[in-house]
Design a protein around this motif. Sequence first.
Motif, PDB file in Angstrom:
ATOM      1  N   UNK A 436       0.830  -1.210   0.000  1.00 33.93           N
ATOM      2  CA  UNK A 436       0.000   0.000   0.000  1.00 33.93           C
ATOM      3  C   UNK A 436       0.864   1.261   0.000  1.00 33.93           C
ATOM      4  N   UNK A 437       1.960   1.250   0.753  1.00 31.57           N
ATOM      5  CA  UNK A 437       2.844   2.417   0.812  1.00 31.57           C
ATOM      6  C   UNK A 437       3.482   2.679  -0.551  1.00 31.57           C
ATOM      7  N   UNK A 438       3.861   1.630  -1.261  1.00 31.23           N
ATOM      8  CA  UNK A 438       4.467   1.802  -2.582  1.00 31.23           C
ATOM      9  C   UNK A 438       3.475   2.409  -3.561  1.00 31.23           C
ATOM     10  N   UNK A 439       2.233   1.956  -3.519  1.00 30.14           N
ATOM     11  CA  UNK A 439       1.204   2.515  -4.407  1.00 30.14           C
ATOM     12  C   UNK A 439       0.960   3.975  -4.060  1.00 30.14           C
ATOM     13  N   UNK A 440       0.860   4.276  -2.770  1.00 29.04           N
ATOM     14  CA  UNK A 440       0.631   5.661  -2.348  1.00 29.04           C
ATOM     15  C   UNK A 440       1.780   6.557  -2.807  1.00 29.04           C
ATOM     16  N   UNK A 441       3.025   6.071  -2.650  1.00 28.84           N
ATOM     17  CA  UNK A 441       4.179   6.854  -3.065  1.00 28.84           C
ATOM     18  C   UNK A 441       4.151   7.103  -4.569  1.00 28.84           C
ATOM     19  N   UNK A 443       1.588   7.304  -6.469  1.00 31.62           N
ATOM     20  CA  UNK A 443       0.491   8.198  -6.855  1.00 31.62           C
ATOM     21  C   UNK A 443       0.774   9.657  -6.528  1.00 31.62           C
ATOM     22  N   UNK A 444       1.710   9.918  -5.615  1.00 34.99           N
ATOM     23  CA  UNK A 444       1.995  11.315  -5.270  1.00 34.99           C
ATOM     24  C   UNK A 444       3.277  11.817  -5.930  1.00 34.99           C
ATOM     25  N   UNK A 445       3.973  10.949  -6.653  1.00 33.03           N
ATOM     26  CA  UNK A 445       5.214  11.324  -7.322  1.00 33.03           C
ATOM     27  C   UNK A 445       5.037  11.254  -8.832  1.00 33.03           C
ATOM     28  N   UNK A 446       5.810  12.043  -9.592  1.00 37.08           N
ATOM     29  CA  UNK A 446       5.804  11.870 -11.044  1.00 37.08           C
ATOM     30  C   UNK A 446       6.190  10.432 -11.385  1.00 37.08           C
ATOM     31  N   UNK A 447       5.603   9.847 -12.412  1.00 34.17           N
ATOM     32  CA  UNK A 447       5.832   8.418 -12.693  1.00 34.17           C
ATOM     33  C   UNK A 447       7.300   8.030 -12.791  1.00 34.17           C
ATOM     34  N   UNK A 448       8.092   8.828 -13.516  1.00 36.80           N
ATOM     35  CA  UNK A 448       9.484   8.433 -13.718  1.00 36.80           C
ATOM     36  C   UNK A 448      10.266   8.481 -12.410  1.00 36.80           C
ATOM     37  N   UNK A 449      10.000   9.480 -11.585  1.00 36.43           N
ATOM     38  CA  UNK A 449      10.706   9.572 -10.303  1.00 36.43           C
ATOM     39  C   UNK A 449      10.275   8.450  -9.361  1.00 36.43           C
ATOM     40  N   UNK A 450       8.972   8.149  -9.353  1.00 36.21           N
ATOM     41  CA  UNK A 450       8.487   7.051  -8.518  1.00 36.21           C
ATOM     42  C   UNK A 450       9.115   5.736  -8.950  1.00 36.21           C
ATOM     43  N   UNK A 451       9.215   5.533 -10.269  1.00 36.35           N
ATOM     44  CA  UNK A 451       9.796   4.288 -10.770  1.00 36.35           C
ATOM     45  C   UNK A 451      11.249   4.144 -10.333  1.00 36.35           C
ATOM     46  N   UNK A 452      12.028   5.205 -10.481  1.00 35.41           N
ATOM     47  CA  UNK A 452      13.444   5.163 -10.109  1.00 35.41           C
ATOM     48  C   UNK A 452      13.593   4.913  -8.612  1.00 35.41           C
ATOM     49  N   UNK A 453      12.848   5.673  -7.830  1.00 34.80           N
ATOM     50  CA  UNK A 453      12.967   5.559  -6.373  1.00 34.80           C
ATOM     51  C   UNK A 453      12.533   4.173  -5.878  1.00 34.80           C
ATOM     52  N   UNK A 454      11.410   3.686  -6.389  1.00 33.44           N
ATOM     53  CA  UNK A 454      10.916   2.388  -5.931  1.00 33.44           C
ATOM     54  C   UNK A 454      11.793   1.238  -6.427  1.00 33.44           C
ATOM     55  N   UNK A 455      12.405   1.386  -7.590  1.00 34.06           N
ATOM     56  CA  UNK A 455      13.317   0.338  -8.071  1.00 34.06           C
ATOM     57  C   UNK A 455      14.546   0.234  -7.173  1.00 34.06           C
ATOM     58  N   UNK A 456      15.073   1.366  -6.732  1.00 30.11           N
ATOM     59  CA  UNK A 456      16.203   1.316  -5.797  1.00 30.11           C
ATOM     60  C   UNK A 456      15.769   0.738  -4.443  1.00 30.11           C
ATOM     61  N   UNK A 457      14.557   1.059  -4.015  1.00 28.16           N
ATOM     62  CA  UNK A 457      14.045   0.461  -2.774  1.00 28.16           C
ATOM     63  C   UNK A 457      13.891  -1.047  -2.948  1.00 28.16           C
ATOM     64  N   UNK A 458      13.415  -1.478  -4.123  1.00 31.14           N
ATOM     65  CA  UNK A 458      13.269  -2.915  -4.394  1.00 31.14           C
ATOM     66  C   UNK A 458      14.623  -3.618  -4.341  1.00 31.14           C
ATOM     67  N   UNK A 459      15.663  -2.948  -4.855  1.00 32.05           N
ATOM     68  CA  UNK A 459      17.006  -3.532  -4.800  1.00 32.05           C
ATOM     69  C   UNK A 459      17.463  -3.699  -3.349  1.00 32.05           C
ATOM     70  N   UNK A 460      17.240  -2.671  -2.528  1.00 32.65           N
ATOM     71  CA  UNK A 460      17.620  -2.764  -1.110  1.00 32.65           C
ATOM     72  C   UNK A 460      16.804  -3.834  -0.393  1.00 32.65           C
ATOM     73  N   UNK A 461      15.512  -3.891  -0.710  1.00 31.91           N
ATOM     74  CA  UNK A 461      14.657  -4.904  -0.080  1.00 31.91           C
ATOM     75  C   UNK A 461      15.129  -6.306  -0.437  1.00 31.91           C
ATOM     76  N   UNK A 462      15.545  -6.508  -1.681  1.00 29.52           N
ATOM     77  CA  UNK A 462      16.036  -7.830  -2.098  1.00 29.52           C
ATOM     78  C   UNK A 462      17.312  -8.202  -1.345  1.00 29.52           C
ATOM     79  N   UNK A 463      18.151  -7.227  -1.084  1.00 27.92           N
ATOM     80  CA  UNK A 463      19.391  -7.510  -0.366  1.00 27.92           C
ATOM     81  C   UNK A 463      19.149  -7.878   1.097  1.00 27.92           C
ATOM     82  N   UNK A 464      17.960  -7.527   1.635  1.00 28.26           N
ATOM     83  CA  UNK A 464      17.666  -7.937   3.008  1.00 28.26           C
ATOM     84  C   UNK A 464      17.505  -9.446   3.125  1.00 28.26           C
ATOM     85  N   UNK A 465      17.260 -10.135   2.013  1.00 26.50           N
ATOM     86  CA  UNK A 465      17.109 -11.591   2.071  1.00 26.50           C
ATOM     87  C   UNK A 465      18.423 -12.255   2.479  1.00 26.50           C
ATOM     88  N   UNK A 466      19.532 -12.050   1.733  1.00 27.61           N
ATOM     89  CA  UNK A 466      20.788 -12.668   2.186  1.00 27.61           C
ATOM     90  C   UNK A 466      21.312 -12.072   3.487  1.00 27.61           C
TER      91      UNK A 466
END
Length: 547
Positions: A436-441, A443-466
């Motif tokens: 829900x937080x990702x969708x909210x973010x 919706x309040x950000x320009x699409x390209x900026x939201x995509x860049x920011x959330x992709x970097x967050x996704x990379x960090x989230x993936x690294x929490x696995x190892x």
Amino acid sequence: MKTNTLRLYQTLHTWVGLMAGWALFIAFFAGAITVFHHEIHVWQNPARLEGHHAAEVEVNGPAVDAFVQKLIAVQPDAAAGVYVGLPSKEEPDFNAYWMDKKGEWHHMSGARLDGDAAAQRNTSIDAVAGELSAFLNSLHYALGLGTNGMYFMGVISVLYGLALVSGVLLHLPRLKKDLFAVRPGRNLKRFWMDAHNVIGLFSLPFHMVFAVTGALFCLSLVLVMVFNVLTFDGKLMEVIPRVTGATPEVVSANRPVPTMTSAELLRIAREHGGEHFTPEAIRFQRYGDANAVAEVRGDSARALGNGGSVGIHAAAGEPNAGQLIANQTPGARDGNHALYSALYALHFGTFGDLAVRFVYLLAGLAGAFLFYSGNLLWIESRRKTRQADQPRVHRLLAQATVGVCIGCCIGVALCFPAALLWPERAVSYVYWPVFAAAIAWALIRPPVRAAIELLYVAALASLTVPLSNAILTGDHLFAAALGGRWAVAGFDIGAIALAVGYVALARATQRRSRNGPAESVWAPPQAGKAALSSSPSPQGRGEQTVG
């Protein structure tokens, strides 16, 4: 094919893809991971927190009998019908499931049964539903929304099939010319369209299997209810157990008779199931009664429909004791069971070894890419050139696509460390707020900026696995790999690979924001308006879309 007909198929393919795309992205991304369902149990095994590793477990007949007898002594309702999962490397404890007279499901593990009276009275299935593997599976077939979500995904699967058929018919006329035409260069829109088409074409057999079997599995109860009324005069429900299992539903004889030992039942099942048959569970009906039956369920290696079962009359001392009711294992079962097992195996890739499941993993991730790229291509193809203000619906669609798709990736990644920290409930408590937080973010950000920011967050989230694996269990990537525990190391490697992919996609999106058409919804808002006001013509700028 006539132009009007092609246009009709293109419209059908586009709009069905848009309507079903978000749900199918979640289903495919979660489904790709669910292919390794058993390995997820090994990764999440609480024993790893204490430094212990999964080991092969030998099924012991007397231990099964002791568990079932103690369970029925504590929970008498289970004697009517109980499904007992046998210990294995992936799930080293006993797990029993049964339904009471009200139709409510109950669960009991070996650990609970060995606990105090309060633990023995706790038959909640929350612990099972909250497991990482169960949650991801629910996300795959029902978007994590229960029965209503399953029916919704059934409808989505039907629409998905329509999109596949219309897509094939749409590209059939130019199939030979464009089959291998992936054209990289400054025109990224054309490149991603080529990639979308080629990946879709070569993964078409998988998609057809997923669409047909997904619709059948999710809508099976609806179909049964319809045919029960229209065709079978209300008698279909009583036939279903014989079609899906090896034993019919039996009633009590009200005459106590000891049930055959599990060791003997397993011996009979192995004898008739063949050398490749491995028992995984026993379903007892009317345990301790003269009408007792047992259905030994298991897996048969090197068979398309690998799941199977052997039904046995299980009342000791009775004339039919030990006799087969039915043998529904590969090579011996009837056509109904063969078709049912084959459909299940084809959908989940359970019929093959590790190589087959890797193919299914790649097919699932490729499918997720198709739905993400399909939405982005549609948005980009409809932008109005030399116009700073694009239709708001396009901007909202771009924001929602970014939020839903990347939010799902972030949520799933963070479920892994959550599963180690609080195994029974944390995954659902983590996924939905993050999603829900990702969708909210977005919706309040320009699409390209939201995509860049959330992709970097996704990379960090993936690294929490190892990282969580190394910190909480000490069973880090190198230790697991050197110890041959690839069920653990594989998830760490996969998470790192996804993190690298997310970073690469974020960097490509950044390049697109700098060099792409200024009027696109993927351009930085202020920069786009400035560029359009200072330059009357977009000549010299390559047509590009988000990478």
